[in-house]
Design a protein around this motif. Structure first.
Motif, PDB file in Angstrom:
ATOM      1  N   ASP A 141       0.827  -1.133   0.048  1.00 19.38           N
ATOM      2  CA  ASP A 141      -0.060  -0.069  -0.048  1.00 19.38           C
ATOM      3  C   ASP A 141       0.723   1.424   0.057  1.00 19.38           C
ATOM      4  OD1 ASP A 141      -2.360   1.552  -0.025  1.00 19.38           O
ATOM      5  OD2 ASP A 141      -3.165   0.228   1.353  1.00 19.38           O
ATOM      6  N   PHE A 195      -2.392  -1.205  -9.360  1.00 18.12           N
ATOM      7  CA  PHE A 195      -3.452  -0.699  -9.327  1.00 18.12           C
ATOM      8  C   PHE A 195      -3.298   0.671  -8.299  1.00 18.12           C
ATOM      9  CE2 PHE A 195      -5.149  -4.337 -11.318  1.00 18.12           C
ATOM     10  CZ  PHE A 195      -6.198  -3.896 -12.243  1.00 18.12           C
ATOM     11  N   THR A 196      -2.889   1.671  -8.659  1.00 13.78           N
ATOM     12  CA  THR A 196      -2.322   2.437  -7.851  1.00 13.78           C
ATOM     13  C   THR A 196      -3.012   4.080  -8.043  1.00 13.78           C
ATOM     14  OG1 THR A 196      -0.207   2.959  -8.570  1.00 13.78           O
ATOM     15  CG2 THR A 196      -0.498   1.530  -6.828  1.00 13.78           C
ATOM     16  N   PRO A 209      -2.317   7.626 -10.817  1.00 18.79           N
ATOM     17  CA  PRO A 209      -1.404   8.093 -12.124  1.00 18.79           C
ATOM     18  C   PRO A 209      -0.147   8.719 -11.405  1.00 18.79           C
ATOM     19  CG  PRO A 209      -3.961   8.403 -12.376  1.00 18.79           C
ATOM     20  CD  PRO A 209      -3.748   7.864 -10.972  1.00 18.79           C
ATOM     21  N   VAL A 253       1.933   8.051  -9.366  1.00 17.73           N
ATOM     22  CA  VAL A 253       3.062   7.274  -8.890  1.00 17.73           C
ATOM     23  C   VAL A 253       3.268   6.212  -9.660  1.00 17.73           C
ATOM     24  CG1 VAL A 253       2.642   7.964  -6.350  1.00 17.73           C
ATOM     25  CG2 VAL A 253       1.694   5.747  -7.404  1.00 17.73           C
ATOM     26  N   ASN A 280       6.894   3.667  -9.831  1.00 16.51           N
ATOM     27  CA  ASN A 280       6.633   2.217  -9.712  1.00 16.51           C
ATOM     28  C   ASN A 280       7.317   1.248 -10.785  1.00 16.51           C
ATOM     29  OD1 ASN A 280       5.390   2.859  -7.308  1.00 16.51           O
ATOM     30  ND2 ASN A 280       3.498   2.278  -7.858  1.00 16.51           N
ATOM     31  N   GLY A 339      -2.847  -1.768 -14.318  1.00 16.03           N
ATOM     32  CA  GLY A 339      -4.219  -1.457 -14.398  1.00 16.03           C
ATOM     33  C   GLY A 339      -4.410   0.298 -14.246  1.00 16.03           C
ATOM     34  N   THR A 382      -4.360   3.990 -14.825  1.00 15.49           N
ATOM     35  CA  THR A 382      -4.556   4.885 -15.793  1.00 15.49           C
ATOM     36  C   THR A 382      -3.715   6.238 -15.828  1.00 15.49           C
ATOM     37  OG1 THR A 382      -6.627   5.387 -14.683  1.00 15.49           O
ATOM     38  CG2 THR A 382      -6.688   3.907 -16.603  1.00 15.49           C
ATOM     39  N   ALA A 395      -2.798  -2.150 -19.405  1.00 17.30           N
ATOM     40  CA  ALA A 395      -4.420  -2.371 -20.063  1.00 17.30           C
ATOM     41  C   ALA A 395      -5.387  -1.378 -19.196  1.00 17.30           C
ATOM     42  CB  ALA A 395      -4.626  -3.454 -19.466  1.00 17.30           C
ATOM     43  N   PRO A 396      -5.704  -0.464 -20.292  1.00 20.40           N
ATOM     44  CA  PRO A 396      -6.664   0.686 -19.598  1.00 20.40           C
ATOM     45  C   PRO A 396      -7.828   0.011 -19.006  1.00 20.40           C
ATOM     46  CG  PRO A 396      -5.911   1.185 -21.791  1.00 20.40           C
ATOM     47  CD  PRO A 396      -5.524  -0.175 -21.694  1.00 20.40           C
ATOM     48  N   ASN A 397      -8.336  -1.129 -19.440  1.00 17.63           N
ATOM     49  CA  ASN A 397      -9.399  -1.717 -18.964  1.00 17.63           C
ATOM     50  C   ASN A 397      -9.099  -3.285 -19.042  1.00 17.63           C
ATOM     51  OD1 ASN A 397     -12.094  -2.793 -17.810  1.00 17.63           O
ATOM     52  ND2 ASN A 397     -12.706  -0.593 -18.521  1.00 17.63           N
ATOM     53  N   PHE A 398      -9.258  -4.056 -17.846  1.00 17.69           N
ATOM     54  CA  PHE A 398      -9.069  -5.744 -17.844  1.00 17.69           C
ATOM     55  C   PHE A 398     -10.325  -6.203 -17.802  1.00 17.69           C
ATOM     56  CE2 PHE A 398      -4.918  -4.580 -15.811  1.00 17.69           C
ATOM     57  CZ  PHE A 398      -4.274  -5.229 -16.449  1.00 17.69           C
ATOM     58  N   LYS A 405     -12.218   9.503  -8.970  1.00 11.71           N
ATOM     59  CA  LYS A 405     -11.416   8.955  -9.876  1.00 11.71           C
ATOM     60  C   LYS A 405     -10.558  10.261 -10.293  1.00 11.71           C
ATOM     61  CE  LYS A 405     -10.943   7.181 -14.464  1.00 11.71           C
ATOM     62  NZ  LYS A 405      -9.891   6.450 -14.084  1.00 11.71           N
ATOM     63  N   ASP A 419      -8.268  10.792 -12.916  1.00 10.84           N
ATOM     64  CA  ASP A 419      -7.879  11.248 -14.144  1.00 10.84           C
ATOM     65  C   ASP A 419      -9.077  11.327 -14.959  1.00 10.84           C
ATOM     66  OD1 ASP A 419      -7.788   8.240 -13.678  1.00 10.84           O
ATOM     67  OD2 ASP A 419      -7.338   8.100 -15.973  1.00 10.84           O
ATOM     68  N   ARG A 436     -16.393  -4.485  -9.205  1.00  9.18           N
ATOM     69  CA  ARG A 436     -14.816  -4.476  -9.261  1.00  9.18           C
ATOM     70  C   ARG A 436     -14.377  -6.077  -9.603  1.00  9.18           C
ATOM     71  NH1 ARG A 436     -12.008   0.075  -8.444  1.00  9.18           N
ATOM     72  NH2 ARG A 436     -13.483   1.939  -8.877  1.00  9.18           N
TER      73      ARG A 436
HETATM   74  N1  LIG Z   1      -7.371  -1.307 -15.990  1.00 13.19           N
HETATM   75  C1  LIG Z   1      -8.411  -1.455 -15.263  1.00 13.19           C
HETATM   76  O1  LIG Z   1      -9.125  -2.447 -15.372  1.00 13.19           O
HETATM   77  C2  LIG Z   1      -8.728  -0.591 -13.936  1.00 13.19           C
HETATM   78  C3  LIG Z   1      -7.885   0.311 -13.757  1.00 13.19           C
HETATM   79  N2  LIG Z   1      -7.934   1.168 -12.622  1.00 13.19           N
HETATM   80  C4  LIG Z   1      -7.203   2.165 -12.491  1.00 13.19           C
HETATM   81  O2  LIG Z   1      -6.500   1.687 -11.396  1.00 13.19           O
HETATM   82  C5  LIG Z   1      -6.078   2.997 -10.726  1.00 13.19           C
HETATM   83  C6  LIG Z   1      -6.424   2.658  -9.092  1.00 13.19           C
HETATM   84  O3  LIG Z   1      -7.777   2.760  -9.038  1.00 13.19           O
HETATM   85  P1  LIG Z   1      -8.703   2.044  -7.999  1.00 13.19           P
HETATM   86  O4  LIG Z   1      -8.277   0.674  -7.743  1.00 13.19           O
HETATM   87  O5  LIG Z   1     -10.073   2.428  -8.337  1.00 13.19           O
HETATM   88  O6  LIG Z   1      -8.216   3.259  -6.881  1.00 13.19           O
HETATM   89  P2  LIG Z   1      -8.478   2.593  -5.321  1.00 13.19           P
HETATM   90  O7  LIG Z   1      -7.961   4.386  -4.495  1.00 13.19           O
HETATM   91  O8  LIG Z   1      -9.307   1.962  -4.745  1.00 13.19           O
HETATM   92  O9  LIG Z   1      -7.165   2.196  -4.858  1.00 13.19           O
HETATM   93  C7  LIG Z   1      -5.832   2.516  -5.291  1.00 13.19           C
HETATM   94  C8  LIG Z   1      -5.005   1.745  -3.860  1.00 13.19           C
HETATM   95  O10 LIG Z   1      -3.468   2.343  -4.449  1.00 13.19           O
HETATM   96  C9  LIG Z   1      -2.948   2.795  -3.321  1.00 13.19           C
HETATM   97  N3  LIG Z   1      -1.937   3.751  -3.432  1.00 13.19           N
HETATM   98  C10 LIG Z   1      -1.964   5.045  -3.665  1.00 13.19           C
HETATM   99  N4  LIG Z   1      -0.796   5.408  -4.016  1.00 13.19           N
HETATM  100  C11 LIG Z   1      -0.182   4.199  -3.928  1.00 13.19           C
HETATM  101  C12 LIG Z   1       1.537   3.954  -3.893  1.00 13.19           C
HETATM  102  N5  LIG Z   1       2.131   5.076  -4.118  1.00 13.19           N
HETATM  103  N6  LIG Z   1       1.930   2.914  -3.719  1.00 13.19           N
HETATM  104  C13 LIG Z   1       0.960   1.673  -3.323  1.00 13.19           C
HETATM  105  N7  LIG Z   1      -0.151   2.154  -3.188  1.00 13.19           N
HETATM  106  C14 LIG Z   1      -0.603   3.293  -3.468  1.00 13.19           C
HETATM  107  C15 LIG Z   1      -4.179   3.434  -2.483  1.00 13.19           C
HETATM  108  O11 LIG Z   1      -3.850   3.681  -1.155  1.00 13.19           O
HETATM  109  P3  LIG Z   1      -4.729   4.805  -0.241  1.00 13.19           P
HETATM  110  O12 LIG Z   1      -6.206   4.378  -0.235  1.00 13.19           O
HETATM  111  O13 LIG Z   1      -4.161   4.792   0.957  1.00 13.19           O
HETATM  112  O14 LIG Z   1      -4.577   6.175  -1.292  1.00 13.19           O
HETATM  113  C16 LIG Z   1      -5.321   2.547  -2.637  1.00 13.19           C
HETATM  114  O15 LIG Z   1      -5.109   1.579  -1.702  1.00 13.19           O
HETATM  115  C17 LIG Z   1      -6.623   4.195 -11.315  1.00 13.19           C
HETATM  116  O16 LIG Z   1      -5.692   4.712 -11.998  1.00 13.19           O
HETATM  117  C18 LIG Z   1      -7.990   3.542 -12.042  1.00 13.19           C
HETATM  118  O17 LIG Z   1      -8.473   4.276 -13.139  1.00 13.19           O
HETATM  119  C19 LIG Z   1      -9.090   0.823 -11.500  1.00 13.19           C
HETATM  120  C20 LIG Z   1     -10.334  -0.223 -12.123  1.00 13.19           C
HETATM  121  C21 LIG Z   1      -9.889  -0.971 -13.208  1.00 13.19           C
END
Ligand SMILES: NC(=O)C1=CN([C@@H]2O[C@H](COP(=O)(O)OP(=O)(O)OC[C@H]3O[C@@H](n4cnc5c(N)ncnc54)[C@H](OP(=O)(O)O)[C@@H]3O)[C@@H](O)[C@H]2O)C=CC1
Ligand SMILES: O=C(O)C1=N[C@H](C(=O)O)C[C@H](O)C1
Length: 231
Positions: free
Chosen positions: A20, A37-38, A40, A42, A46, A60, A62, A87-90, A121, A123, A201
């Motif tokens: 995390d 999945f973090t 944009p 960071v 990573n 994942g 974006t 992958a912008p969307n899985f 969101k 972005d 999700r």
């Molecule tokens: N390609 C795909 O199919 C999908 C893509 N996405 C994308 O994934 C990204 C995350 O979305 P989503 O899962 O909804 O977001 P969430 O906020 O639910 O989850 C992101 C997680 O990453 C953590 N985080 C933030 N910064 C860091 C870091 N530097 N290192 C490690 N963990 C970190 C957050 O911690 P904290 O809560 O403490 O901030 C949180 O637990 C977005 O860009 C979204 O658009 C989302 C769903 C599907």
């Protein structure tokens, strides 16, 4: 979190670590593949961390524009044998929606995209909408289709959406939504609307696991899950 649970449950995978925001990336050092999945802000750091250590990445997160994609291409070129899937969307249905939109794009003079997401969101437009616009633009370029007709000469800033390679993209943020998109095409007295809705999700999990299982076999940077599907 959904992906961690699924990796943990999969018989052919081992969950090495779940990292995390405030955890050290060093926890990931023994991993063969990292799933990101973090955020944009960071994700590029990573990726640099993973690729420079020879760890494959399935991404994942974006926020990838052509400049960022080019930087990732350069990263993997410096570390041959280390692969990245972005992958912008899985979601399989989301990938099909993008594919169908790409197929339909050359048959209609007009096309615009409306994406709708939860307000957390970061972005806009979404990675999915951006990728859809790129695929549509490429299909229209190849077919010699010009810009969508648009007589707008007076506009409040943003009213016509963002311009992604000549395709208008409108981003809506509404509480209680998850992730949704409509591609609206029109011409010749007909319209076609291609709509995708993410209902939960868990829908992203099979695609992400497919990426983890296949990443070793796809050299360099792969952009879009469709590259791993037999479409
Ligand atoms: N390609 C795909 O199919 C999908 C893509 N996405 C994308 O994934 C990204 C995350 O979305 P989503 O899962 O909804 O977001 P969430 O906020 O639910 O989850 C992101 C997680 O990453 C953590 N985080 C933030 N910064 C860091 C870091 N530097 N290192 C490690 N963990 C970190 C957050 O911690 P904290 O809560 O403490 O901030 C949180 O637990 C977005 O860009 C979204 O658009 C989302 C769903 C599907
Ligand atoms: O932030 C999200 O939630 C999602 N992000 C991805 C995107 O930007 O397209 C994928 C899906 O729309 C969910």
């Amino acid at each position: 979190m959904e992906v961690c649970k699924a990796v943990h449950a999969a018989e052919d995978m081992e969950l090495v670590a779940a990292v995390d925001k405030d955890d050290s990336l060093e926890l990931l050092a023994p991993a063969e593949v990292v799933v990101d999945f973090t955020h944009p802000d960071v994700v590029m750091g990573n990726l640099e961390w993973c690729v420079s250590r020879g760890i494959h990445a399935v991404v994942g997160t974006t926020g990838f524009d052509p400049g960022r994609l080019e930087r990732v291409r350069e990263m993997v070129a410096r570390h041959p044998g280390t692969n990245v899937l972005i992958a912008p969307n899985f979601g399989i249905a989301a990938v099909l929606m993008m594919h169908f939109a790409q197929q339909a794009a050359k048959y209609f003079e007009s096309v615009e995209i409306v994406e709708l997401h939860h307000p957390q969101k970061a972005d806009a437009p979404s990675g999915t909408a951006r990728r859809t616009a790129e695929l549509i633009a490429e299909a229209r370029r190849k077919a010699g289709v010009g810009p969508s007709p648009d007589a707008t000469t007076q506009e409040i800033d943003g009213a016509r959406g963002a311009d992604v390679e000549g395709i208008r993209v409108h981003a809506v943020r509404i509480s209680a939504l998850i992730a949704h998109q409509e591609v609206i095409l029109g011409g010749g007295g007909e319209t076609l609307t291609i709509r995708h809705d993410t209902m939960n999700r868990a829908s992203f999990v099979p695609g992400a696991l497919l990426g983890v299982r296949r990443i070793r076999d796809v050299p360099g940077l792969t952009y879009g899950l469709e590259a791993l599907l037999d479409l």
